[in-house]
Design a protein around this motif. Structure first.
Motif, PDB file in Angstrom:
ATOM      1  N   ALA A   1      -1.564   1.502  -1.629  1.00 56.98           N
ATOM      2  CA  ALA A   1      -0.637   2.596  -1.333  1.00 56.98           C
ATOM      3  C   ALA A   1       0.374   2.622  -2.474  1.00 56.98           C
ATOM      4  CB  ALA A   1       0.052   2.390   0.001  1.00 56.98           C
ATOM      5  N   MET A   2       0.939   3.800  -2.728  1.00 58.86           N
ATOM      6  CA  MET A   2       1.917   3.929  -3.814  1.00 58.86           C
ATOM      7  C   MET A   2       3.109   4.732  -3.314  1.00 58.86           C
ATOM      8  SD  MET A   2      -0.223   6.564  -6.170  1.00 58.86           S
ATOM      9  CE  MET A   2      -1.166   7.879  -5.418  1.00 58.86           C
ATOM     10  N   ASN A   3       4.217   4.580  -4.001  1.00 60.49           N
ATOM     11  CA  ASN A   3       5.432   5.320  -3.675  1.00 60.49           C
ATOM     12  C   ASN A   3       5.870   5.100  -2.231  1.00 60.49           C
ATOM     13  OD1 ASN A   3       5.363   6.439  -6.309  1.00 60.49           O
ATOM     14  ND2 ASN A   3       3.959   8.031  -5.597  1.00 60.49           N
ATOM     15  N   VAL A   4       5.692   3.869  -1.760  1.00 59.97           N
ATOM     16  CA  VAL A   4       6.121   3.502  -0.413  1.00 59.97           C
ATOM     17  C   VAL A   4       7.090   2.325  -0.491  1.00 59.97           C
ATOM     18  CG1 VAL A   4       4.040   4.347   0.730  1.00 59.97           C
ATOM     19  CG2 VAL A   4       4.133   1.967  -0.027  1.00 59.97           C
ATOM     20  N   VAL A   5       7.844   2.150   0.577  1.00 60.86           N
ATOM     21  CA  VAL A   5       8.806   1.054   0.694  1.00 60.86           C
ATOM     22  C   VAL A   5       8.390   0.210   1.886  1.00 60.86           C
ATOM     23  CG1 VAL A   5      11.234   0.483   1.126  1.00 60.86           C
ATOM     24  CG2 VAL A   5      10.656   2.481  -0.254  1.00 60.86           C
ATOM     25  N   LEU A   6       8.390  -1.105   1.710  1.00 61.11           N
ATOM     26  CA  LEU A   6       8.025  -2.021   2.791  1.00 61.11           C
ATOM     27  C   LEU A   6       9.226  -2.378   3.637  1.00 61.11           C
ATOM     28  CD1 LEU A   6       5.677  -4.630   1.068  1.00 61.11           C
ATOM     29  CD2 LEU A   6       5.032  -2.857   2.693  1.00 61.11           C
ATOM     30  N   GLY A   7       9.009  -2.406   4.947  1.00 65.14           N
ATOM     31  CA  GLY A   7      10.040  -2.864   5.871  1.00 65.14           C
ATOM     32  C   GLY A   7       9.958  -4.372   6.045  1.00 65.14           C
ATOM     33  N   THR A   8      10.627  -4.863   7.055  1.00 64.08           N
ATOM     34  CA  THR A   8      10.666  -6.287   7.367  1.00 64.08           C
ATOM     35  C   THR A   8       9.349  -6.745   7.971  1.00 64.08           C
ATOM     36  OG1 THR A   8      13.025  -6.053   7.821  1.00 64.08           O
ATOM     37  CG2 THR A   8      11.965  -8.039   8.639  1.00 64.08           C
ATOM     38  N   LYS A   9       8.902  -7.920   7.562  1.00 65.30           N
ATOM     39  CA  LYS A   9       7.683  -8.499   8.138  1.00 65.30           C
ATOM     40  C   LYS A   9       7.967  -8.944   9.570  1.00 65.30           C
ATOM     41  CE  LYS A   9       6.058 -10.407   3.755  1.00 65.30           C
ATOM     42  NZ  LYS A   9       5.730 -11.644   3.034  1.00 65.30           N
ATOM     43  N   GLU A  10       6.986  -8.680  10.449  1.00 63.75           N
ATOM     44  CA  GLU A  10       7.109  -9.138  11.834  1.00 63.75           C
ATOM     45  C   GLU A  10       5.727  -9.371  12.417  1.00 63.75           C
ATOM     46  OE1 GLU A  10       7.350  -5.120  14.508  1.00 63.75           O
ATOM     47  OE2 GLU A  10       9.212  -5.725  13.539  1.00 63.75           O
ATOM     48  N   ASP A  11       5.661 -10.290  13.380  1.00 66.70           N
ATOM     49  CA  ASP A  11       4.407 -10.519  14.084  1.00 66.70           C
ATOM     50  C   ASP A  11       4.249  -9.435  15.142  1.00 66.70           C
ATOM     51  OD1 ASP A  11       3.722 -12.732  12.618  1.00 66.70           O
ATOM     52  OD2 ASP A  11       4.490 -14.167  14.078  1.00 66.70           O
ATOM     53  N   ARG A  12       3.039  -8.881  15.224  1.00 62.57           N
ATOM     54  CA  ARG A  12       2.752  -7.804  16.171  1.00 62.57           C
ATOM     55  C   ARG A  12       1.384  -8.040  16.806  1.00 62.57           C
ATOM     56  NH1 ARG A  12       3.941  -2.237  13.217  1.00 62.57           N
ATOM     57  NH2 ARG A  12       6.045  -3.005  12.980  1.00 62.57           N
TER      58      ARG A  12
ATOM     59  N   LEU B   1       5.168   5.812   7.721  1.00 63.47           N
ATOM     60  CA  LEU B   1       3.814   6.309   7.515  1.00 63.47           C
ATOM     61  C   LEU B   1       2.750   5.416   8.146  1.00 63.47           C
ATOM     62  CD1 LEU B   1       4.117   7.260   3.743  1.00 63.47           C
ATOM     63  CD2 LEU B   1       4.383   8.763   5.727  1.00 63.47           C
ATOM     64  N   GLY B   2       3.075   4.161   8.374  1.00 60.29           N
ATOM     65  CA  GLY B   2       2.111   3.202   8.904  1.00 60.29           C
ATOM     66  C   GLY B   2       2.611   1.790   8.686  1.00 60.29           C
ATOM     67  N   TRP B   3       1.705   0.876   8.317  1.00 59.25           N
ATOM     68  CA  TRP B   3       2.105  -0.503   8.082  1.00 59.25           C
ATOM     69  C   TRP B   3       1.167  -1.184   7.092  1.00 59.25           C
ATOM     70  CZ3 TRP B   3       0.103   1.079  12.821  1.00 59.25           C
ATOM     71  CH2 TRP B   3      -1.137   0.558  13.180  1.00 59.25           C
ATOM     72  N   LYS B   4       1.628  -2.321   6.585  1.00 61.05           N
ATOM     73  CA  LYS B   4       0.831  -3.164   5.701  1.00 61.05           C
ATOM     74  C   LYS B   4       0.513  -4.454   6.442  1.00 61.05           C
ATOM     75  CE  LYS B   4       0.774  -5.603   1.274  1.00 61.05           C
ATOM     76  NZ  LYS B   4       1.554  -6.047   0.128  1.00 61.05           N
ATOM     77  N   TYR B   5      -0.753  -4.856   6.389  1.00 61.00           N
ATOM     78  CA  TYR B   5      -1.155  -6.134   6.965  1.00 61.00           C
ATOM     79  C   TYR B   5      -0.781  -7.242   5.985  1.00 61.00           C
ATOM     80  CZ  TYR B   5      -4.088  -3.850  10.500  1.00 61.00           C
ATOM     81  OH  TYR B   5      -4.550  -3.100  11.556  1.00 61.00           O
ATOM     82  N   GLU B   6       0.118  -8.108   6.393  1.00 66.26           N
ATOM     83  CA  GLU B   6       0.509  -9.243   5.557  1.00 66.26           C
ATOM     84  C   GLU B   6      -0.326 -10.483   5.877  1.00 66.26           C
ATOM     85  OE1 GLU B   6       2.501  -9.114   3.060  1.00 66.26           O
ATOM     86  OE2 GLU B   6       3.602  -7.256   3.380  1.00 66.26           O
ATOM     87  N   ARG B   7      -0.619 -10.677   7.171  1.00 69.32           N
ATOM     88  CA  ARG B   7      -1.394 -11.856   7.576  1.00 69.32           C
ATOM     89  C   ARG B   7      -2.165 -11.544   8.843  1.00 69.32           C
ATOM     90  NH1 ARG B   7       0.741 -17.803   9.454  1.00 69.32           N
ATOM     91  NH2 ARG B   7      -1.313 -18.758   9.513  1.00 69.32           N
ATOM     92  N   ALA B   8      -3.392 -12.010   8.890  1.00 70.83           N
ATOM     93  CA  ALA B   8      -4.219 -11.936  10.093  1.00 70.83           C
ATOM     94  C   ALA B   8      -4.451 -13.365  10.566  1.00 70.83           C
ATOM     95  CB  ALA B   8      -5.542 -11.249   9.793  1.00 70.83           C
TER      96      ALA B   8
ATOM     97  N   LEU C   1      -2.387   3.952   7.029  1.00 67.47           N
ATOM     98  CA  LEU C   1      -1.637   5.206   6.978  1.00 67.47           C
ATOM     99  C   LEU C   1      -2.135   6.053   8.148  1.00 67.47           C
ATOM    100  CD1 LEU C   1      -1.742   5.961   3.154  1.00 67.47           C
ATOM    101  CD2 LEU C   1       0.201   5.135   4.479  1.00 67.47           C
ATOM    102  N   GLU C   2      -1.204   6.505   8.972  1.00 74.18           N
ATOM    103  CA  GLU C   2      -1.578   7.299  10.132  1.00 74.18           C
ATOM    104  C   GLU C   2      -1.949   8.713   9.698  1.00 74.18           C
ATOM    105  OE1 GLU C   2       0.208   6.620  13.927  1.00 74.18           O
ATOM    106  OE2 GLU C   2       1.709   5.340  12.982  1.00 74.18           O
ATOM    107  N   LYS C   3      -3.049   9.200  10.257  1.00 78.13           N
ATOM    108  CA  LYS C   3      -3.573  10.507   9.866  1.00 78.13           C
ATOM    109  C   LYS C   3      -2.532  11.615  10.053  1.00 78.13           C
ATOM    110  CE  LYS C   3      -7.356  13.702  10.502  1.00 78.13           C
ATOM    111  NZ  LYS C   3      -8.386  14.195  11.377  1.00 78.13           N
ATOM    112  N   CYS C   4      -1.753  11.545  11.105  1.00 81.29           N
ATOM    113  CA  CYS C   4      -0.755  12.591  11.382  1.00 81.29           C
ATOM    114  C   CYS C   4       0.437  12.534  10.432  1.00 81.29           C
ATOM    115  CB  CYS C   4      -0.287  12.511  12.826  1.00 81.29           C
ATOM    116  SG  CYS C   4       0.687  11.036  13.227  1.00 81.29           S
ATOM    117  N   LYS C   5       0.539  11.471   9.616  1.00 84.76           N
ATOM    118  CA  LYS C   5       1.671  11.301   8.699  1.00 84.76           C
ATOM    119  C   LYS C   5       1.332  11.604   7.246  1.00 84.76           C
ATOM    120  CE  LYS C   5       4.654   9.660  11.693  1.00 84.76           C
ATOM    121  NZ  LYS C   5       6.068  10.000  11.752  1.00 84.76           N
ATOM    122  N   ILE C   6       0.051  11.952   6.982  1.00 82.52           N
ATOM    123  CA  ILE C   6      -0.377  12.230   5.608  1.00 82.52           C
ATOM    124  C   ILE C   6      -1.118  13.561   5.548  1.00 82.52           C
ATOM    125  CG2 ILE C   6      -0.409   9.825   4.819  1.00 82.52           C
ATOM    126  CD1 ILE C   6      -3.427   9.751   5.387  1.00 82.52           C
ATOM    127  N   VAL C   7      -1.087  14.166   4.374  1.00 81.28           N
ATOM    128  CA  VAL C   7      -1.817  15.421   4.141  1.00 81.28           C
ATOM    129  C   VAL C   7      -2.643  15.279   2.861  1.00 81.28           C
ATOM    130  CG1 VAL C   7      -0.162  16.906   5.331  1.00 81.28           C
ATOM    131  CG2 VAL C   7       0.155  16.440   2.903  1.00 81.28           C
TER     132      VAL C   7
END
Length: 107
Positions: A44-55, A76-83, A97-103
């Motif tokens: 992904a490009m031109n995005v900013v990462l939020g805080t890492k959290e377990d989900r 727009l969605g999330w980045k997988y940091e750890r599985a 990236l969620e389909k409803c958030k991108i064109v």
């Protein structure tokens, strides 16, 4: 006859049209986001990462960071940091990236 040149097929933020990923970077279209269908991207490009959290997601526990548009800051969605499960390790470092958030652009 003139040759027609088409640029790369892109995905952009639905809100401000900031380019956020390339079509060629799609790994899968079979993912579920918070708001419906989502795509798994290798980059992904031109995005900013939020805080890492377990989900706890549909496929188990993951450490993720929400991703926001670099221009308008819409989520727009999330980045997988750890599985944590071996079968899900392929997602690490990838982006949802969620389909409803991108064109689509340049299609």
């Amino acid at each position: 006859m003139a040759e027609f040149v088409v640029g790369p097929r892109l995905y952009s933020c639905w809100n401000c049209r900031n380019h956020v990923s390339l079509h060629d970077d799609i790994i899968s279209k079979a993912f579920q986001g918070k708001n419906g269908r989502a795509f798994l991207f290798s980059h992904a490009m031109n995005v900013v990462l939020g805080t890492k959290e377990d989900r706890n997601l549909l496929t188990g526990l993951h450490t993720v960071a929400d991703i926001y548009c670099g221009d308008c800051r819409d989520i727009l969605g999330w980045k997988y940091e750890r599985a944590y499960e071996a079968s899900q390790k392929y997602k690490e470092g990838k982006f949802i990236l969620e389909k409803c958030k991108i064109v689509k652009e340049n299609w």
